[in-house]
Motif scaffolding. Sequence first.
Motif, PDB file in Angstrom:
ATOM      1  N   LEU A   7      39.209   3.666  23.718  1.00  0.00           N
ATOM      2  CA  LEU A   7      38.384   4.851  23.495  1.00  0.00           C
ATOM      3  C   LEU A   7      37.834   4.865  22.071  1.00  0.00           C
ATOM      4  CD1 LEU A   7      37.284   7.565  24.450  1.00  0.00           C
ATOM      5  CD2 LEU A   7      39.462   8.619  23.804  1.00  0.00           C
ATOM      6  N   ALA A   8      38.661   4.451  21.110  1.00  0.00           N
ATOM      7  CA  ALA A   8      38.195   4.384  19.724  1.00  0.00           C
ATOM      8  C   ALA A   8      37.047   3.392  19.587  1.00  0.00           C
ATOM      9  CB  ALA A   8      39.350   3.991  18.809  1.00  0.00           C
ATOM     10  N   GLN A   9      37.132   2.274  20.302  1.00  0.00           N
ATOM     11  CA  GLN A   9      36.051   1.293  20.253  1.00  0.00           C
ATOM     12  C   GLN A   9      34.755   1.850  20.856  1.00  0.00           C
ATOM     13  OE1 GLN A   9      35.840  -1.484  18.686  1.00  0.00           O
ATOM     14  NE2 GLN A   9      37.973  -1.528  18.010  1.00  0.00           N
ATOM     15  N   LEU A  10      34.867   2.641  21.912  1.00  0.00           N
ATOM     16  CA  LEU A  10      33.683   3.265  22.492  1.00  0.00           C
ATOM     17  C   LEU A  10      33.019   4.219  21.501  1.00  0.00           C
ATOM     18  CD1 LEU A  10      34.836   4.033  26.161  1.00  0.00           C
ATOM     19  CD2 LEU A  10      33.411   2.139  25.347  1.00  0.00           C
ATOM     20  N   LEU A  11      33.843   4.976  20.773  1.00  0.00           N
ATOM     21  CA  LEU A  11      33.288   5.861  19.743  1.00  0.00           C
ATOM     22  C   LEU A  11      32.672   5.059  18.606  1.00  0.00           C
ATOM     23  CD1 LEU A  11      36.056   8.632  19.585  1.00  0.00           C
ATOM     24  CD2 LEU A  11      33.785   8.793  20.632  1.00  0.00           C
ATOM     25  N   ASN A  12      33.306   3.945  18.250  1.00  0.00           N
ATOM     26  CA  ASN A  12      32.710   3.072  17.229  1.00  0.00           C
ATOM     27  C   ASN A  12      31.348   2.560  17.688  1.00  0.00           C
ATOM     28  OD1 ASN A  12      34.857   3.329  15.474  1.00  0.00           O
ATOM     29  ND2 ASN A  12      35.912   1.498  16.224  1.00  0.00           N
ATOM     30  N   GLY A  13      31.235   2.291  18.977  1.00  0.00           N
ATOM     31  CA  GLY A  13      29.950   1.847  19.515  1.00  0.00           C
ATOM     32  C   GLY A  13      28.877   2.905  19.358  1.00  0.00           C
ATOM     33  N   LEU A  14      29.243   4.172  19.584  1.00  0.00           N
ATOM     34  CA  LEU A  14      28.276   5.260  19.396  1.00  0.00           C
ATOM     35  C   LEU A  14      27.857   5.378  17.934  1.00  0.00           C
ATOM     36  CD1 LEU A  14      29.829   8.060  21.649  1.00  0.00           C
ATOM     37  CD2 LEU A  14      27.828   6.636  22.148  1.00  0.00           C
ATOM     38  N   ALA A  15      28.819   5.213  17.017  1.00  0.00           N
ATOM     39  CA  ALA A  15      28.492   5.271  15.591  1.00  0.00           C
ATOM     40  C   ALA A  15      27.582   4.110  15.194  1.00  0.00           C
ATOM     41  CB  ALA A  15      29.780   5.257  14.770  1.00  0.00           C
ATOM     42  N   GLU A  16      27.886   2.918  15.714  1.00  0.00           N
ATOM     43  CA  GLU A  16      27.058   1.748  15.400  1.00  0.00           C
ATOM     44  C   GLU A  16      25.660   1.905  15.982  1.00  0.00           C
ATOM     45  OE1 GLU A  16      26.312  -2.006  13.729  1.00  0.00           O
ATOM     46  OE2 GLU A  16      27.980  -0.620  13.457  1.00  0.00           O
ATOM     47  N   ALA A  17      25.566   2.524  17.146  1.00  0.00           N
ATOM     48  CA  ALA A  17      24.263   2.708  17.791  1.00  0.00           C
ATOM     49  C   ALA A  17      23.337   3.555  16.931  1.00  0.00           C
ATOM     50  CB  ALA A  17      24.444   3.358  19.159  1.00  0.00           C
ATOM     51  N   SER A  18      23.870   4.541  16.219  1.00  0.00           N
ATOM     52  CA  SER A  18      23.033   5.388  15.374  1.00  0.00           C
ATOM     53  C   SER A  18      22.365   4.577  14.265  1.00  0.00           C
ATOM     54  CB  SER A  18      23.871   6.519  14.768  1.00  0.00           C
ATOM     55  OG  SER A  18      24.235   7.458  15.743  1.00  0.00           O
ATOM     56  N   TYR A 146      41.394   8.765  13.714  1.00  0.00           N
ATOM     57  CA  TYR A 146      40.040   8.217  13.862  1.00  0.00           C
ATOM     58  C   TYR A 146      39.176   8.768  12.724  1.00  0.00           C
ATOM     59  CZ  TYR A 146      35.666   6.672  15.917  1.00  0.00           C
ATOM     60  OH  TYR A 146      34.479   6.032  16.123  1.00  0.00           O
ATOM     61  N   PRO A 147      38.410   7.901  12.013  1.00  0.00           N
ATOM     62  CA  PRO A 147      37.648   8.351  10.837  1.00  0.00           C
ATOM     63  C   PRO A 147      36.639   9.450  11.161  1.00  0.00           C
ATOM     64  CG  PRO A 147      37.718   5.950  10.951  1.00  0.00           C
ATOM     65  CD  PRO A 147      38.265   6.460  12.244  1.00  0.00           C
ATOM     66  N   THR A 148      36.634  10.474  10.335  1.00  0.00           N
ATOM     67  CA  THR A 148      35.702  11.581  10.520  1.00  0.00           C
ATOM     68  C   THR A 148      34.266  11.139  10.272  1.00  0.00           C
ATOM     69  OG1 THR A 148      37.434  13.046   9.699  1.00  0.00           O
ATOM     70  CG2 THR A 148      35.230  13.969   9.871  1.00  0.00           C
ATOM     71  N   TYR A 149      34.075  10.188   9.355  1.00  0.00           N
ATOM     72  CA  TYR A 149      32.710   9.757   9.021  1.00  0.00           C
ATOM     73  C   TYR A 149      32.014   9.120  10.219  1.00  0.00           C
ATOM     74  CZ  TYR A 149      28.843   7.935   6.279  1.00  0.00           C
ATOM     75  OH  TYR A 149      27.592   7.675   5.788  1.00  0.00           O
ATOM     76  N   ASN A 150      32.789   8.460  11.072  1.00  0.00           N
ATOM     77  CA  ASN A 150      32.192   7.873  12.269  1.00  0.00           C
ATOM     78  C   ASN A 150      31.627   8.943  13.195  1.00  0.00           C
ATOM     79  OD1 ASN A 150      32.947   5.435  11.257  1.00  0.00           O
ATOM     80  ND2 ASN A 150      34.139   4.787  13.030  1.00  0.00           N
ATOM     81  N   VAL A 155      26.441  11.676  15.357  1.00  0.00           N
ATOM     82  CA  VAL A 155      25.494  12.792  15.448  1.00  0.00           C
ATOM     83  C   VAL A 155      24.143  12.426  14.839  1.00  0.00           C
ATOM     84  CG1 VAL A 155      25.091  15.194  14.752  1.00  0.00           C
ATOM     85  CG2 VAL A 155      27.387  14.452  15.407  1.00  0.00           C
ATOM     86  N   VAL A 156      24.131  11.517  13.856  1.00  0.00           N
ATOM     87  CA  VAL A 156      22.901  11.200  13.130  1.00  0.00           C
ATOM     88  C   VAL A 156      21.825  10.655  14.054  1.00  0.00           C
ATOM     89  CG1 VAL A 156      21.895   9.648  11.417  1.00  0.00           C
ATOM     90  CG2 VAL A 156      23.990  10.883  10.895  1.00  0.00           C
ATOM     91  N   GLY A 157      22.189   9.732  14.941  1.00  0.00           N
ATOM     92  CA  GLY A 157      21.202   9.112  15.812  1.00  0.00           C
ATOM     93  C   GLY A 157      20.428  10.109  16.665  1.00  0.00           C
ATOM     94  N   PRO A 158      21.106  10.933  17.471  1.00  0.00           N
ATOM     95  CA  PRO A 158      20.370  11.925  18.270  1.00  0.00           C
ATOM     96  C   PRO A 158      19.579  12.911  17.410  1.00  0.00           C
ATOM     97  CG  PRO A 158      22.609  11.671  19.091  1.00  0.00           C
ATOM     98  CD  PRO A 158      22.537  10.910  17.817  1.00  0.00           C
ATOM     99  N   ALA A 159      20.111  13.260  16.219  1.00  0.00           N
ATOM    100  CA  ALA A 159      19.389  14.196  15.353  1.00  0.00           C
ATOM    101  C   ALA A 159      18.070  13.596  14.879  1.00  0.00           C
ATOM    102  CB  ALA A 159      20.265  14.578  14.152  1.00  0.00           C
ATOM    103  N   VAL A 160      18.111  12.338  14.460  1.00  0.00           N
ATOM    104  CA  VAL A 160      16.878  11.674  14.016  1.00  0.00           C
ATOM    105  C   VAL A 160      15.916  11.492  15.176  1.00  0.00           C
ATOM    106  CG1 VAL A 160      15.946   9.530  13.058  1.00  0.00           C
ATOM    107  CG2 VAL A 160      18.007  10.534  12.075  1.00  0.00           C
ATOM    108  N   ILE A 259      28.192  -2.150  24.777  1.00  0.00           N
ATOM    109  CA  ILE A 259      28.646  -3.388  25.406  1.00  0.00           C
ATOM    110  C   ILE A 259      29.469  -4.213  24.420  1.00  0.00           C
ATOM    111  CG2 ILE A 259      27.878  -5.597  26.352  1.00  0.00           C
ATOM    112  CD1 ILE A 259      25.592  -4.152  27.690  1.00  0.00           C
ATOM    113  N   LYS A 260      29.015  -4.277  23.169  1.00  0.00           N
ATOM    114  CA  LYS A 260      29.786  -4.987  22.151  1.00  0.00           C
ATOM    115  C   LYS A 260      31.129  -4.310  21.911  1.00  0.00           C
ATOM    116  CE  LYS A 260      27.614  -6.584  18.532  1.00  0.00           C
ATOM    117  NZ  LYS A 260      26.738  -6.677  17.343  1.00  0.00           N
ATOM    118  N   ALA A 261      31.133  -2.979  21.893  1.00  0.00           N
ATOM    119  CA  ALA A 261      32.387  -2.250  21.697  1.00  0.00           C
ATOM    120  C   ALA A 261      33.356  -2.501  22.853  1.00  0.00           C
ATOM    121  CB  ALA A 261      32.099  -0.760  21.556  1.00  0.00           C
ATOM    122  N   ILE A 262      32.841  -2.552  24.076  1.00  0.00           N
ATOM    123  CA  ILE A 262      33.689  -2.821  25.238  1.00  0.00           C
ATOM    124  C   ILE A 262      34.303  -4.216  25.139  1.00  0.00           C
ATOM    125  CG2 ILE A 262      33.639  -3.222  27.731  1.00  0.00           C
ATOM    126  CD1 ILE A 262      31.591  -0.939  27.915  1.00  0.00           C
TER     127      ILE A 262
END
Length: 645
Positions: A7-18, A146-150, A155-160, A259-262
Amino acid sequence: MDLTGFLAQLLNGLAEASSLFLVAAGLSLIFGVTRIVNFAHGSFYMLGIYIAYSLVERLGIGATAGIGFWGSLVLASLLVGAIGALVEVVVLRRIYKSTELFQLLATFALVLIINDFVLWLWGPEELLGRRAPGLTGSIDLLGRPYPTYNLFLIVVGPAVLALMWLLLTRTRWGVLVRAATQDREMLGALGVNQAWLFTGVFALGAMLAGLGGAIQLPREPASLVLDLKAIGEAFIIVVVGGMGSIPGAYVAALLIAEIKAICIGLGNMHILGVEVSFSKLTLVVEFLVMALVLVFRPWGLMGRPQAASRNMAPAEAPLRPSSPQFKLLMMGVVAILASLPVLTDWFPYAPVLAQDVLIAVLFATSLHFIMGPGGMHSFGHSAYYGLGAYGAAILFKAVMMPMPLALALAPIVAGIGALLFGWFCVRLSGVYLTMLTLAFSQIVWSIVFQWDSFTGGSNGLIGVWPSSWLSGSAYFYLTLAVVVLSILLLRRILFAPFGVALRAGRDSTLRADAIGIDVKRVQWIAFVIAGIFGGLAGALYVFSKGSISPDALSVNKSVDGLVMVLLGGVQTLMGPIVGAATFNVLQDYIMRATEYWRALFGGVILLLVMVFPQGIAGFARQAGDWWAHRQTARMALRSEKEKQA
């Protein structure tokens, strides 16, 4: 499988996607309006993280650390946007009417210049930024921190994305941008100042790339390799999402990052008794995704079909046979090259440099075969160069094949690769064709890099030397003979009916089909021929150096081939020869002249692009035609005066 870790890796994927989306969105926006494939976009990402580091070190400390830190990230992105506007006004505005490939060459020169500028200003060491004030802690994720900064990055990606949607759909400037993506000529006819619109779009795209780099400061150290890493990922996302589609870029960024996170989350697993390392797929999974998307949906997930750009250009002038004077000149050049081993007392380094130049000439000529007469722009020709090199090395070392036989069979290995990849590639055109060739090249590189037991992995293969009877200058003469005969054979093919059919398909697919030419089949055969001769260049290289590493299949090698062809000129058969010789001689002398050779070399490339938009050989041919026309006109005028007298 650790469910919390997965699950942490999936969240990392969302952070990387932004972060990926910010860079890709800027690149997609720039391409959609200016139609420039901006290779320097990754440099703006790198500048963003470096400038943010310097600003944070000055403003993000003390009592006002929070305001200073976040203000530094915003200011860094604005400064990168200003740099992007300056680059557009000074450089890119002068090459909008050039071909896509020359624009790519000019932006590649900017990559070299900016990289050495960063090296001069910040030094070669990696710079690790400070942690973000207010977001230095972590949350509890099923018993694991889990890091708060991630979470902030998620949130940054959808906001932009939302802000860009508002900008492009709810403002007059956004309407003009969308109109420019549809019909730039009509927009100019309506009185809109396209020049400043392009500048604004380029500045916004650069600012987004700079912001993408700046927000990575707490997670990733600033380093000199970020530019090429970022541009590679951005190109993939833009192509997968669809060129010019901002929502498509976000969807593609999410898809690839997850996919990379998975793959990372799955790690090593046993499937049917066989251990499968999913973590190793992270090196190539994005290219596999891009290849699959381009094969089944060539215009991307959310893009729109585009006409084949290679068939929209006006037909080029027919090839001309060489004059007797030119043949004598070439025979003189070959004679001079043949005399170099005899002159080692005066020029000890000349045979070594000449041998490298000859191999580069064959590589560039094989690439030109499909780029010029074929109209197929390849960004992954290093795949066949590397397949030929590794094929020769493996046949020689693992199979214990005699060196001459290994040298002869290695091009067939490259030809088989070109036969497989070419079947898919010739069904695409323009940027999509270019990116699919890149995807296949990176897939081959990943296999070579990770197959330690067969290819030596990252260490490569060593001890691949010619037979004893080819030691010393004998191998130089073998290289000279093979390269000269290969160039003559490629030239003969282009003047044969097959070459005429190939050029007909390049100039007009519809007309070629109408007269009975199977254009795709002809292009596929040309792809295989180019792969075979590219593999021959790689085989000559491995026996000249005695070793081979995965660098031979890297993107940099493909870029070198593009630079050689474009420097010489795509429209002439002498172009790749002149370009390869110029590139290698310049690179050799400039690298020894200064520590900042990349900036100097990039400046030379940029100057050549500005002064010789048709390439060095193309400019020489135009100058020769102009002089011949002038002499003919003078003779005609003199004859007319004599008649009147």
